[in-house]
Every structure is written in C-alpha cells, then in structure tokens.
Design a protein around this motif. Structure first.
Motif, PDB file in Angstrom:
ATOM      1  N   GLY A 197      -0.013 -54.326   5.920  1.00 22.11           N
ATOM      2  CA  GLY A 197      -1.350 -54.614   5.415  1.00 22.11           C
ATOM      3  C   GLY A 197      -1.395 -55.057   3.972  1.00 22.11           C
ATOM      4  O   GLY A 197      -2.458 -55.070   3.344  1.00 22.11           O
ATOM      5  N   LEU A 198      -0.271 -55.487   3.429  1.00 19.78           N
ATOM      6  CA  LEU A 198      -0.146 -55.759   2.000  1.00 19.78           C
ATOM      7  C   LEU A 198      -1.137 -56.834   1.531  1.00 19.78           C
ATOM      8  O   LEU A 198      -1.947 -56.595   0.622  1.00 19.78           O
ATOM      9  CB  LEU A 198       1.303 -56.169   1.707  1.00 19.78           C
ATOM     10  CG  LEU A 198       1.793 -56.154   0.267  1.00 19.78           C
ATOM     11  CD1 LEU A 198       3.303 -55.981   0.254  1.00 19.78           C
ATOM     12  CD2 LEU A 198       1.437 -57.437  -0.456  1.00 19.78           C
ATOM     13  N   GLU A 199      -1.091 -58.019   2.125  1.00 24.76           N
ATOM     14  CA  GLU A 199      -1.959 -59.102   1.672  1.00 24.76           C
ATOM     15  C   GLU A 199      -3.432 -58.772   1.901  1.00 24.76           C
ATOM     16  O   GLU A 199      -4.283 -59.011   1.035  1.00 24.76           O
ATOM     17  CB  GLU A 199      -1.615 -60.403   2.403  1.00 24.76           C
ATOM     18  CG  GLU A 199      -2.496 -61.568   1.974  1.00 24.76           C
ATOM     19  CD  GLU A 199      -2.346 -62.797   2.855  1.00 24.76           C
ATOM     20  OE1 GLU A 199      -3.020 -63.801   2.562  1.00 24.76           O
ATOM     21  OE2 GLU A 199      -1.575 -62.756   3.825  1.00 24.76           O
ATOM     22  N   GLY A 200      -3.738 -58.222   3.073  1.00 23.38           N
ATOM     23  CA  GLY A 200      -5.120 -57.881   3.370  1.00 23.38           C
ATOM     24  C   GLY A 200      -5.693 -56.878   2.386  1.00 23.38           C
ATOM     25  O   GLY A 200      -6.871 -56.956   1.999  1.00 23.38           O
ATOM     26  N   THR A 201      -4.871 -55.938   1.955  1.00 17.65           N
ATOM     27  CA  THR A 201      -5.302 -54.955   0.963  1.00 17.65           C
ATOM     28  C   THR A 201      -5.696 -55.643  -0.337  1.00 17.65           C
ATOM     29  O   THR A 201      -6.747 -55.343  -0.930  1.00 17.65           O
ATOM     30  CB  THR A 201      -4.181 -53.935   0.689  1.00 17.65           C
ATOM     31  OG1 THR A 201      -3.826 -53.293   1.916  1.00 17.65           O
ATOM     32  CG2 THR A 201      -4.621 -52.894  -0.313  1.00 17.65           C
ATOM     33  N   ARG A 204     -17.792 -52.857  -5.035  1.00 11.90           N
ATOM     34  CA  ARG A 204     -18.170 -51.922  -3.969  1.00 11.90           C
ATOM     35  C   ARG A 204     -17.084 -50.867  -3.751  1.00 11.90           C
ATOM     36  O   ARG A 204     -17.373 -49.670  -3.629  1.00 11.90           O
ATOM     37  CB  ARG A 204     -18.417 -52.714  -2.686  1.00 11.90           C
ATOM     38  CG  ARG A 204     -18.794 -51.882  -1.485  1.00 11.90           C
ATOM     39  CD  ARG A 204     -18.912 -52.793  -0.276  1.00 11.90           C
ATOM     40  NE  ARG A 204     -19.180 -52.052   0.943  1.00 11.90           N
ATOM     41  CZ  ARG A 204     -19.125 -52.587   2.172  1.00 11.90           C
ATOM     42  NH1 ARG A 204     -18.824 -53.877   2.311  1.00 11.90           N
ATOM     43  NH2 ARG A 204     -19.379 -51.847   3.226  1.00 11.90           N
ATOM     44  N   LEU A 205     -15.834 -51.301  -3.732  1.00  9.97           N
ATOM     45  CA  LEU A 205     -14.730 -50.375  -3.483  1.00  9.97           C
ATOM     46  C   LEU A 205     -14.486 -49.447  -4.670  1.00  9.97           C
ATOM     47  O   LEU A 205     -14.146 -48.279  -4.490  1.00  9.97           O
ATOM     48  CB  LEU A 205     -13.454 -51.157  -3.152  1.00  9.97           C
ATOM     49  CG  LEU A 205     -13.434 -51.826  -1.770  1.00  9.97           C
ATOM     50  CD1 LEU A 205     -12.249 -52.776  -1.653  1.00  9.97           C
ATOM     51  CD2 LEU A 205     -13.362 -50.771  -0.671  1.00  9.97           C
ATOM     52  N   LYS A 206     -14.666 -49.955  -5.885  1.00 11.67           N
ATOM     53  CA  LYS A 206     -14.467 -49.115  -7.066  1.00 11.67           C
ATOM     54  C   LYS A 206     -15.432 -47.934  -7.074  1.00 11.67           C
ATOM     55  O   LYS A 206     -15.082 -46.821  -7.477  1.00 11.67           O
ATOM     56  CB  LYS A 206     -14.624 -49.939  -8.339  1.00 11.67           C
ATOM     57  CG  LYS A 206     -13.384 -50.729  -8.718  1.00 11.67           C
ATOM     58  CD  LYS A 206     -13.567 -51.460 -10.042  1.00 11.67           C
ATOM     59  CE  LYS A 206     -12.281 -52.172 -10.450  1.00 11.67           C
ATOM     60  NZ  LYS A 206     -12.451 -52.895 -11.731  1.00 11.67           N
ATOM     61  N   VAL A 260      -7.308 -46.958  -7.832  1.00 12.79           N
ATOM     62  CA  VAL A 260      -6.905 -47.380  -6.486  1.00 12.79           C
ATOM     63  C   VAL A 260      -7.080 -48.889  -6.323  1.00 12.79           C
ATOM     64  O   VAL A 260      -6.178 -49.583  -5.815  1.00 12.79           O
ATOM     65  CB  VAL A 260      -7.734 -46.634  -5.411  1.00 12.79           C
ATOM     66  CG1 VAL A 260      -7.488 -47.242  -4.020  1.00 12.79           C
ATOM     67  CG2 VAL A 260      -7.383 -45.161  -5.400  1.00 12.79           C
ATOM     68  N   ILE A 261      -8.219 -49.405  -6.773  1.00 15.82           N
ATOM     69  CA  ILE A 261      -8.504 -50.827  -6.573  1.00 15.82           C
ATOM     70  C   ILE A 261      -7.637 -51.704  -7.466  1.00 15.82           C
ATOM     71  O   ILE A 261      -7.178 -52.771  -7.054  1.00 15.82           O
ATOM     72  CB  ILE A 261     -10.008 -51.113  -6.809  1.00 15.82           C
ATOM     73  CG1 ILE A 261     -10.850 -50.209  -5.909  1.00 15.82           C
ATOM     74  CG2 ILE A 261     -10.319 -52.584  -6.530  1.00 15.82           C
ATOM     75  CD1 ILE A 261     -10.393 -50.123  -4.460  1.00 15.82           C
ATOM     76  N   GLU A 262      -7.368 -51.268  -8.686  1.00 17.82           N
ATOM     77  CA  GLU A 262      -6.478 -52.038  -9.562  1.00 17.82           C
ATOM     78  C   GLU A 262      -5.065 -52.082  -8.981  1.00 17.82           C
ATOM     79  O   GLU A 262      -4.398 -53.125  -9.031  1.00 17.82           O
ATOM     80  CB  GLU A 262      -6.469 -51.447 -10.973  1.00 17.82           C
ATOM     81  CG  GLU A 262      -7.776 -51.631 -11.725  1.00 17.82           C
ATOM     82  CD  GLU A 262      -8.207 -53.091 -11.838  1.00 17.82           C
ATOM     83  OE1 GLU A 262      -7.335 -53.951 -12.079  1.00 17.82           O
ATOM     84  OE2 GLU A 262      -9.402 -53.372 -11.668  1.00 17.82           O
ATOM     85  N   PRO A 274      -0.616 -45.981   0.044  1.00 17.37           N
ATOM     86  CA  PRO A 274      -1.836 -45.163   0.011  1.00 17.37           C
ATOM     87  C   PRO A 274      -3.096 -45.975  -0.263  1.00 17.37           C
ATOM     88  O   PRO A 274      -4.168 -45.676   0.270  1.00 17.37           O
ATOM     89  CB  PRO A 274      -1.562 -44.142  -1.105  1.00 17.37           C
ATOM     90  CG  PRO A 274      -0.373 -44.644  -1.848  1.00 17.37           C
ATOM     91  CD  PRO A 274       0.404 -45.486  -0.893  1.00 17.37           C
ATOM     92  N   GLU A 275      -2.980 -47.040  -1.087  1.00 13.71           N
ATOM     93  CA  GLU A 275      -4.146 -47.896  -1.355  1.00 13.71           C
ATOM     94  C   GLU A 275      -4.608 -48.583  -0.081  1.00 13.71           C
ATOM     95  O   GLU A 275      -5.810 -48.733   0.166  1.00 13.71           O
ATOM     96  CB  GLU A 275      -3.797 -48.947  -2.412  1.00 13.71           C
ATOM     97  CG  GLU A 275      -3.473 -48.383  -3.777  1.00 13.71           C
ATOM     98  CD  GLU A 275      -2.050 -47.878  -3.905  1.00 13.71           C
ATOM     99  OE1 GLU A 275      -1.731 -47.257  -4.933  1.00 13.71           O
ATOM    100  OE2 GLU A 275      -1.240 -48.127  -2.976  1.00 13.71           O
ATOM    101  N   THR A 276      -3.637 -49.016   0.734  1.00 12.84           N
ATOM    102  CA  THR A 276      -3.975 -49.652   2.007  1.00 12.84           C
ATOM    103  C   THR A 276      -4.667 -48.658   2.935  1.00 12.84           C
ATOM    104  O   THR A 276      -5.679 -48.978   3.576  1.00 12.84           O
ATOM    105  CB  THR A 276      -2.703 -50.202   2.681  1.00 12.84           C
ATOM    106  OG1 THR A 276      -2.130 -51.198   1.830  1.00 12.84           O
ATOM    107  CG2 THR A 276      -3.016 -50.810   4.044  1.00 12.84           C
TER     108      THR A 276
END
Length: 327
Positions: free
Chosen positions: A163-167, A177-179, A186-188, A248-250
């Motif tokens: 899921g690397l690119e999609g993340t 929104r995610l932040k 996490v988002i950075e 974990p971010e993914t």
C-alpha cells in the motif's frame, strides 16, 4: 463502467483479443500480468512500458516518471529514456504545468533517465491534469526477466511495504482531513513514502542475482499483483498474511477510510519469485542496499490463497483499486 483499470476478463475479451497482427521481432506481447513489451533488436532487446497517472491530484509529475520506470525495472532493466504526455484542462495555470515538468525533470535526473520527447496539450477532454509516461530500456535478450517465469517451489519476496504509493497519495490529497483525525506526524511520514516509490535499485539487483519473475505492485495492490503474476506463469501461490510488511501509517490511513491495504496501489513495492537456493543471496544484497525485503510466500502448482493460521482465503482476480473508493 466503474473508475479504475478494466477487470481481467473484460480486458482479455475487448482489448487483448482484438490484437491480431503480430511481427516476428516482438518477443513479449500484451498479456495479463506482463509489465512490459519486449522487441528484438539483435543482441539486445528494447523493453517498453507505458502508464498514466489518473488516481492522484498531487505529485503527478514525480509519480508519472516513477511508475513507468518501475515497470522497466521489473524486467531487470535500467530505464534510459522517457516520453511524457501532459493533458491539462482548460483554465490550467502556466505555473501548474511548470510544476509538473519540474517534478518530472527532477525525478528523471535522479534516476539518470532522459526525457526524450512527448506532448503537452490543454483540452476540455479532461477535468484535471493527466500525465502519461512511456519508458524505454535496453537489455541483453537472455537477461530479460518476465512476469511469466515463476516456477513451482519458488519463494515469493516483496520489497518495502504493501500500500506504499496509495498511502502517499491519500496523505497528499486528503492532508488536512487526515491530520485532524490521525495527527501531523503520521501524515508527514505517509507523505514521505513518495520518496520510496522507485524500484529500479531492487530490479537491477534481482536481475543480477537471477530471479525467475518480477512484477511491479501497482493498481490492485499486492493481492492483484500476485494474481497477475500467477496468471502469467500459470501457477498457484500461498501468500502468508502475517509475513506481509505493512507500515503503521498505511494501517492507520486504511483503517480511517475502511479500505484494504493489500488491495491498495503499491508502486515502490516489487514482487519477486526466486529459487530457494538464491533466496538468502537476494535478501542479503537487497538489505546491503538498504532495501527492506521479506519472504511472504511460495509458488505452488495450483490455487491462489492468502493464508493466516489455518484459514485460507482465495485470491480473486483484481478489480478496481481501493484508492478509487476514496477519490
């Protein structure tokens, strides 16, 4: 029809089956699971691949270069040239085109790939910037690695994480929104995954070690890539769920959007099959270059399964990528 690439059977029936004229110089033709076309040029083969960027609104210049060059790398080849086509909607600012080209030029230079041509156009046919790239590589004919080479008993390896690119795409396109939900750290970290999308180093290493097959994990994610590789090679596979690396971010971003990381576009992750005798050598050489890698399964005679404990789940042909559920 829904957004995303055509499902396997539709692709076979209305696209692949309509290609009827063949030339003797063509060594590898369009097929399910094959990343590249290969053309005989005497001692050497010309390896070609083309892809558009349609699922991302940000970093499209950078992604376009990486995605097409990654396909070339999946044949164990270092890409040397790139053709870019940029289609932008009416009203696009000059600065937006400049930014796309700066991203593409910077990325290509870092990969030592020359942008050798292409086309740029403003058109009402699109509603956001679309970049399509065609990459070209050269390799000795007897050294080209194909998706269709997997053999029963081979180990299945993957590099980096699912899921690397999609993340990275989701982190860029839904940043604010995610932040709010997951926090800035996490988002950075997720956005920085875009820096891991090239698989050229591992493709070259795998070509040197001598893998039996490789497949760049793109739309459809890890499970889609596994199915396509097995389909190309006419084999089965056991994929061990607990051995699959997921950042974990993914996991957090996929949980937020309620999507499956194993079916999320994963450029930057290379799927490889290799003889058990070469497994240790391949892992050591990848890790020496700082490339994370893991053995996640094995090739078997028939049946394509995701295995966890005593449970076996059938791996189905890829449908539309999980990314399109969000965008």
């Amino acid at each position: 029809m829904k957004a995303g690439k055509l499902d396997t059977e539709t692709l076979r029936q209305i696209v692949l089956n309509k290609i009827t004229y063949h030339r003797e110089e063509v060594m590898v033709r369009p097929n399910i699971g094959e990343d590249c076309a290969v053309v005989d040029f005497g001692e050497y083969a010309c390896v070609l691949s083309t892809d558009p960027i349609t699922g991302a609104a940000n970093e499209v210049g950078r992604l376009a270069v990486h995605i097409s060059c990654n396909d070339i790398a999946s044949s164990g080849v270092e890409p040397l040239g790139l053709l870019l086509t940029i289609m932008a909607p009416e009203g696009t600012a000059v600065e937006e085109i400049r930014q796309v080209m700066e991203q593409a030029s910077e990325t290509a230079a870092a990969l030592q790939v020359e942008i050798i041509g292409g086309h740029t156009e403003i058109t009402s046919a699109v509603n956001r910037i679309i970049v399509s790239a065609t990459a070209i590589g050269r390799q000795r004919k007897d050294k080209v690695v194909l998706s269709q080479g997997a053999k029963i008993g081979n180990a299945i390896l993957m590099t980096k994480s699912a899921g690397l690119e999609g993340t990275a795409i989701l982190a860029y396109d839904h940043e604010e929104r995610l932040k709010k939900e997951l926090g800035s750290p996490v988002i950075e970290a997720a956005k920085k995954m875009v820096d891991q999308i090239s698989v050229i180093p591992e493709g070259k290493i795998a070509g040197e070690v001598g893998v039996s097959s490789m497949h760049d994990v793109t739309e459809g994610g890890l499970l889609g890539a596994l199915w396509e590789l097995c389909e190309a090679s006419k084999v089965g596979a056991h994929l061990y769920e607990d051995e699959i690396p997921i950042a974990p971010e993914t996991e957090k971003i996929c949980s937020f959007f309620q999507i499956d990381p194993l079916k999320l576009i994963s450029s930057g992750c290379m799927l490889m099959t290799v003889e058990k005798e070469k497994e240790k050598e391949l892992l050591e050489k990848l890790r020496e270059r700082g490339i994370p890698a893991a053995v996640i399964g094995e090739i078997v005679e028939s049946g394509r399964y995701l295995v966890k404990d005593s449970r076996k789940t059938v791996v189905e042909p890829p449908e539309r990528d999980e990314l399109f559920k969000v965008i």
